[in-house]
Design an enzyme around this catalytic site. Sequence first.
Site, PDB file in Angstrom:
ATOM      1  N   ILE A 157       6.631   7.474  17.178  1.00  8.27           N
ATOM      2  CA  ILE A 157       6.321   8.176  15.918  1.00  8.27           C
ATOM      3  C   ILE A 157       4.975   8.897  15.992  1.00  8.27           C
ATOM      4  O   ILE A 157       4.904  10.097  15.733  1.00  8.27           O
ATOM      5  CB  ILE A 157       6.330   7.193  14.713  1.00  8.27           C
ATOM      6  CG1 ILE A 157       7.627   6.347  14.700  1.00  8.27           C
ATOM      7  CG2 ILE A 157       6.157   7.961  13.395  1.00  8.27           C
ATOM      8  CD1 ILE A 157       8.916   7.120  14.517  1.00  8.27           C
ATOM      9  N   ASP A 197       3.015  20.368   8.004  1.00  7.26           N
ATOM     10  CA  ASP A 197       3.938  21.516   7.978  1.00  7.26           C
ATOM     11  C   ASP A 197       5.264  21.196   7.280  1.00  7.26           C
ATOM     12  O   ASP A 197       5.826  22.037   6.582  1.00  7.26           O
ATOM     13  CB  ASP A 197       4.176  22.046   9.401  1.00  7.26           C
ATOM     14  CG  ASP A 197       4.553  20.957  10.396  1.00  7.26           C
ATOM     15  OD1 ASP A 197       4.146  19.797  10.193  1.00  7.26           O
ATOM     16  OD2 ASP A 197       5.262  21.257  11.381  1.00  7.26           O
ATOM     17  N   CYS A 217      -6.244  12.398  13.118  1.00  4.12           N
ATOM     18  CA  CYS A 217      -6.989  11.147  13.060  1.00  4.12           C
ATOM     19  C   CYS A 217      -6.690  10.382  14.325  1.00  4.12           C
ATOM     20  O   CYS A 217      -5.980  10.879  15.195  1.00  4.12           O
ATOM     21  CB  CYS A 217      -6.623  10.342  11.820  1.00  4.12           C
ATOM     22  SG  CYS A 217      -4.968   9.680  11.866  1.00  4.12           S
ATOM     23  N   LYS A 270       0.838  -1.212   0.000  1.00  2.00           N
ATOM     24  CA  LYS A 270       0.000   0.000   0.000  1.00  2.00           C
ATOM     25  C   LYS A 270       0.871   1.259   0.000  1.00  2.00           C
ATOM     26  O   LYS A 270       0.687   2.161  -0.816  1.00  2.00           O
ATOM     27  CB  LYS A 270      -0.900  -0.010   1.242  1.00  2.00           C
ATOM     28  CG  LYS A 270      -1.554   1.333   1.546  1.00  2.00           C
ATOM     29  CD  LYS A 270      -2.490   1.244   2.727  1.00  2.00           C
ATOM     30  CE  LYS A 270      -1.953   1.771   4.022  1.00  2.00           C
ATOM     31  NZ  LYS A 270      -1.616   3.198   4.054  1.00  2.00           N
ATOM     32  N   ASN A 271       1.814   1.303   0.916  1.00  2.00           N
ATOM     33  CA  ASN A 271       2.581   2.547   1.062  1.00  2.00           C
ATOM     34  C   ASN A 271       3.580   2.766  -0.072  1.00  2.00           C
ATOM     35  O   ASN A 271       4.096   3.871  -0.223  1.00  2.00           O
ATOM     36  CB  ASN A 271       3.291   2.576   2.419  1.00  2.00           C
ATOM     37  CG  ASN A 271       2.309   2.757   3.557  1.00  2.00           C
ATOM     38  OD1 ASN A 271       1.109   2.936   3.323  1.00  2.00           O
ATOM     39  ND2 ASN A 271       2.795   2.705   4.783  1.00  2.00           N
ATOM     40  N   ARG A 306      -8.887  -0.683   4.182  1.00  2.00           N
ATOM     41  CA  ARG A 306      -8.057   0.367   3.570  1.00  2.00           C
ATOM     42  C   ARG A 306      -6.682  -0.176   3.188  1.00  2.00           C
ATOM     43  O   ARG A 306      -6.033   0.367   2.291  1.00  2.00           O
ATOM     44  CB  ARG A 306      -7.854   1.524   4.557  1.00  2.00           C
ATOM     45  CG  ARG A 306      -9.021   2.474   4.684  1.00  2.00           C
ATOM     46  CD  ARG A 306      -8.632   3.679   5.524  1.00  2.00           C
ATOM     47  NE  ARG A 306      -7.273   4.070   5.211  1.00  2.00           N
ATOM     48  CZ  ARG A 306      -6.328   4.353   6.110  1.00  2.00           C
ATOM     49  NH1 ARG A 306      -6.600   4.334   7.389  1.00  2.00           N
ATOM     50  NH2 ARG A 306      -5.111   4.669   5.735  1.00  2.00           N
ATOM     51  N   ARG A 332      -5.837  10.489   4.185  1.00  2.00           N
ATOM     52  CA  ARG A 332      -4.928  11.558   4.583  1.00  2.00           C
ATOM     53  C   ARG A 332      -3.695  11.646   3.685  1.00  2.00           C
ATOM     54  O   ARG A 332      -3.157  12.715   3.459  1.00  2.00           O
ATOM     55  CB  ARG A 332      -4.482  11.346   6.030  1.00  2.00           C
ATOM     56  CG  ARG A 332      -5.384  12.006   7.004  1.00  2.00           C
ATOM     57  CD  ARG A 332      -5.353  11.340   8.354  1.00  2.00           C
ATOM     58  NE  ARG A 332      -6.682  10.804   8.629  1.00  2.00           N
ATOM     59  CZ  ARG A 332      -7.678  11.528   9.077  1.00  2.00           C
ATOM     60  NH1 ARG A 332      -7.520  12.788   9.335  1.00  2.00           N
ATOM     61  NH2 ARG A 332      -8.864  10.986   9.269  1.00  2.00           N
ATOM     62  N   ASP A 382       3.823   1.013  12.200  1.00  2.00           N
ATOM     63  CA  ASP A 382       2.656   0.320  11.655  1.00  2.00           C
ATOM     64  C   ASP A 382       2.529  -1.120  12.175  1.00  2.00           C
ATOM     65  O   ASP A 382       1.483  -1.748  11.974  1.00  2.00           O
ATOM     66  CB  ASP A 382       2.696   0.318  10.117  1.00  2.00           C
ATOM     67  CG  ASP A 382       2.367   1.695   9.548  1.00  2.00           C
ATOM     68  OD1 ASP A 382       1.917   2.571  10.303  1.00  2.00           O
ATOM     69  OD2 ASP A 382       2.582   1.901   8.336  1.00  2.00           O
ATOM     70  N   ARG A 418      -1.121  14.409  12.870  1.00  2.00           N
ATOM     71  CA  ARG A 418      -0.804  14.335  11.441  1.00  2.00           C
ATOM     72  C   ARG A 418      -0.788  15.694  10.718  1.00  2.00           C
ATOM     73  O   ARG A 418      -1.518  15.906   9.752  1.00  2.00           O
ATOM     74  CB  ARG A 418      -1.725  13.344  10.727  1.00  2.00           C
ATOM     75  CG  ARG A 418      -1.751  12.007  11.429  1.00  2.00           C
ATOM     76  CD  ARG A 418      -2.178  10.892  10.561  1.00  2.00           C
ATOM     77  NE  ARG A 418      -1.089  10.352   9.757  1.00  2.00           N
ATOM     78  CZ  ARG A 418      -1.167   9.207   9.100  1.00  2.00           C
ATOM     79  NH1 ARG A 418      -2.258   8.507   9.139  1.00  2.00           N
ATOM     80  NH2 ARG A 418      -0.154   8.786   8.392  1.00  2.00           N
ATOM     81  N   PRO A 419       0.057  16.594  11.171  1.00  2.00           N
ATOM     82  CA  PRO A 419       0.168  17.872  10.455  1.00  2.00           C
ATOM     83  C   PRO A 419       0.905  17.705   9.132  1.00  2.00           C
ATOM     84  O   PRO A 419       1.474  16.642   8.854  1.00  2.00           O
ATOM     85  CB  PRO A 419       0.988  18.733  11.417  1.00  2.00           C
ATOM     86  CG  PRO A 419       1.721  17.775  12.290  1.00  2.00           C
ATOM     87  CD  PRO A 419       0.964  16.485  12.310  1.00  2.00           C
TER      88      PRO A 419
HETATM   89  C1  UD1 Z   1       3.780   7.097   6.361  1.00  2.00           C
HETATM   90  C2  UD1 Z   1       2.978   5.839   6.154  1.00  2.00           C
HETATM   91  C3  UD1 Z   1       2.392   5.348   7.469  1.00  2.00           C
HETATM   92  C4  UD1 Z   1       3.504   5.184   8.493  1.00  2.00           C
HETATM   93  C5  UD1 Z   1       4.335   6.456   8.608  1.00  2.00           C
HETATM   94  C6  UD1 Z   1       5.537   6.300   9.510  1.00  2.00           C
HETATM   95  C7  UD1 Z   1       2.114   6.088   3.908  1.00  2.00           C
HETATM   96  C8  UD1 Z   1       0.917   6.272   3.047  1.00  2.00           C
HETATM   97  N1  UD1 Z   1       1.888   6.121   5.233  1.00  2.00           N
HETATM   98  O1  UD1 Z   1       2.877   8.088   6.853  1.00  2.00           O
HETATM   99  O2  UD1 Z   1       1.751   4.104   7.230  1.00  2.00           O
HETATM  100  O3  UD1 Z   1       2.925   4.911   9.756  1.00  2.00           O
HETATM  101  O4  UD1 Z   1       4.811   6.841   7.309  1.00  2.00           O
HETATM  102  O5  UD1 Z   1       6.346   5.264   9.093  1.00  2.00           O
HETATM  103  O6  UD1 Z   1       3.208   5.838   3.447  1.00  2.00           O
HETATM  104  N2  UD1 Z   1       4.790  14.970  10.841  1.00  2.00           N
HETATM  105  C9  UD1 Z   1       4.737  16.325  11.136  1.00  2.00           C
HETATM  106  N3  UD1 Z   1       4.591  17.197  10.097  1.00  2.00           N
HETATM  107  C10 UD1 Z   1       4.513  16.794   8.792  1.00  2.00           C
HETATM  108  C11 UD1 Z   1       4.580  15.402   8.504  1.00  2.00           C
HETATM  109  C12 UD1 Z   1       4.714  14.513   9.547  1.00  2.00           C
HETATM  110  O7  UD1 Z   1       4.810  16.730  12.295  1.00  2.00           O
HETATM  111  O8  UD1 Z   1       4.403  17.654   7.905  1.00  2.00           O
HETATM  112  C13 UD1 Z   1       4.932  13.986  11.951  1.00  2.00           C
HETATM  113  C14 UD1 Z   1       3.721  13.051  12.042  1.00  2.00           C
HETATM  114  O9  UD1 Z   1       2.679  13.645  12.771  1.00  2.00           O
HETATM  115  C15 UD1 Z   1       4.313  11.852  12.729  1.00  2.00           C
HETATM  116  C16 UD1 Z   1       5.738  11.805  12.171  1.00  2.00           C
HETATM  117  O10 UD1 Z   1       6.007  13.114  11.649  1.00  2.00           O
HETATM  118  O11 UD1 Z   1       4.364  12.052  14.118  1.00  2.00           O
HETATM  119  C17 UD1 Z   1       5.944  10.773  11.076  1.00  2.00           C
HETATM  120  O12 UD1 Z   1       5.056  11.013  10.017  1.00  2.00           O
HETATM  121  P1  UD1 Z   1       5.384  10.654   8.500  1.00  2.00           P
HETATM  122  O13 UD1 Z   1       6.687   9.959   8.437  1.00  2.00           O
HETATM  123  O14 UD1 Z   1       5.197  11.889   7.692  1.00  2.00           O
HETATM  124  O15 UD1 Z   1       4.233   9.644   8.168  1.00  2.00           O
HETATM  125  P2  UD1 Z   1       3.310   9.617   6.884  1.00  2.00           P
HETATM  126  O16 UD1 Z   1       4.121   9.911   5.678  1.00  2.00           O
HETATM  127  O17 UD1 Z   1       2.069  10.385   7.131  1.00  2.00           O
END
Ligand code: UD1
Length: 421
Positions: free
Chosen positions: A327, A124, A116, A22-23, A397, A92, A305, A121-122
């Site tokens: 995380i 930024d 969620c 999926k990812n 999903r 998302r 995950d 899940r910001p």
């Molecule tokens: C991806 C995976 C998800 C996995 C996660 C961590 C996909 C579709 N999803 O999610 O299954 O659990 O990696 O391995 O590939 N964060 C911020 N600001 C941002 C982006 C992220 O603060 O702009 C924080 C998040 O809230 C979280 C951390 O960074 O605490 C990690 O998030 P991130 O690595 O971005 O995860 P995703 O890409 O959303």
Amino acid sequence: MNDIQILGEIPLYGELCTQGSKNAVLPVMAASLLHKGVTVIENVPRIQDVSCMVKILERLGASVTWQDHHMEIDASDLSCFEIPLTDVKKMRSSIMVLGPLVARMGQAVTYYPGGCSIGKRPVDFHVKLLRDLGIVVEECDGRIEAKAGKYRGAQLRLDFPSVGATENAVMAAVGAEGETVIHGCAREPEIVELCLFLEQMGIETKGAGTSVIRVRGQKGLKDPHYHVCGDRIAAGTYLAAAAATGGEICLTDAPVSYMKATLQALAACGCELKTEGSRVRIRAPKKLSPLPFLETEVYPGFPTDMQSVFLALLCLADGDSLIRENIFEGRFETVGELRKMGADIEVDGREARIHAGGRLKGGQVTARDLRGGAALIVAGLAAAGETVVCHCEHVDRGYERITEDLSQLGARIKRREESVQ
Ligand code: UD1
């Protein structure tokens, strides 16, 4: 309502083919927008998140055909640059369309995905990287609007190795003139897969899988043909299910080299593991050993995950375990549901202490999120008596045929007909 009914305490045996990741497929589908041509993707998992991404691509003007596990995306003519709010709310990770869309169209509009059940899940980091590339990004009342004229490659830096932000920056950098260097990148396998895909499009990237990735902006791309790798989290879930039930299974098409941390954790629980190419065989011990300390980390550490599934698994161990979630701050929602099945788990901030119980009992529980739902199914397979996991639309999903796959391994599991609450 989408409920799954399980009769527990039946050891799993047999062989199963691992679904496509999926990812890995979601960013690849988003990246297809970079190219005025046809992208072919094989081994596409038939899951809800992929259907949602198909809808997004279609709304942008791409035409998508998807038969069995074969997908063709014709993005020759895009007619729109706005991802509707309804699609953003459904998935998302639709944020990852922002980078390739602005690179292709010069503008893109999406919406803030919001929090969620696993955390805030910001986005930024995504926004910062696009801005550092010279793309103008405005945020107003939850709407994110990106606009770019010609932009140049730049030196970008991530303060935290976010998977999605790394992917977005890599894809946006394709639209830049010259080279972009991204420092502090996530090293997850899905980023390696995205860069392999981009290479097939004729885009030069270096360093995927390390913390510094270089991307050379490119026009005149080629039609790529990409095969999605096996899903490391789905594979880990089925291995854990075998471990929880005291069974012995073999997975084929597993991305074994991407699964080291999960395999190590299963081995530390006393499971016997054998790998050969893309096959992995697991044999559960008579009694699972506890894990005194397991923490989620960015890759190559233990994946967040897999955390919920291990929470369920460790309820069955013969000693106390501790899991630390580093995380996502809200990823212990499933604890309340596991308690309904007799689990003795204490949560203190980012840590969950699992007291040795050795057994779980069946009950009616509710899936709160994708991996939490999978964890409840694993718990149900091991629990005494019958378990009903409600709201398994979350599970759909990410898992292609969870009831069929587990039935193939001997589980007594089925979808419950529509029911009224
Ligand atoms: C991806 C995976 C998800 C996995 C996660 C961590 C996909 C579709 N999803 O999610 O299954 O659990 O990696 O391995 O590939 N964060 C911020 N600001 C941002 C982006 C992220 O603060 O702009 C924080 C998040 O809230 C979280 C951390 O960074 O605490 C990690 O998030 P991130 O690595 O971005 O995860 P995703 O890409 O959303």
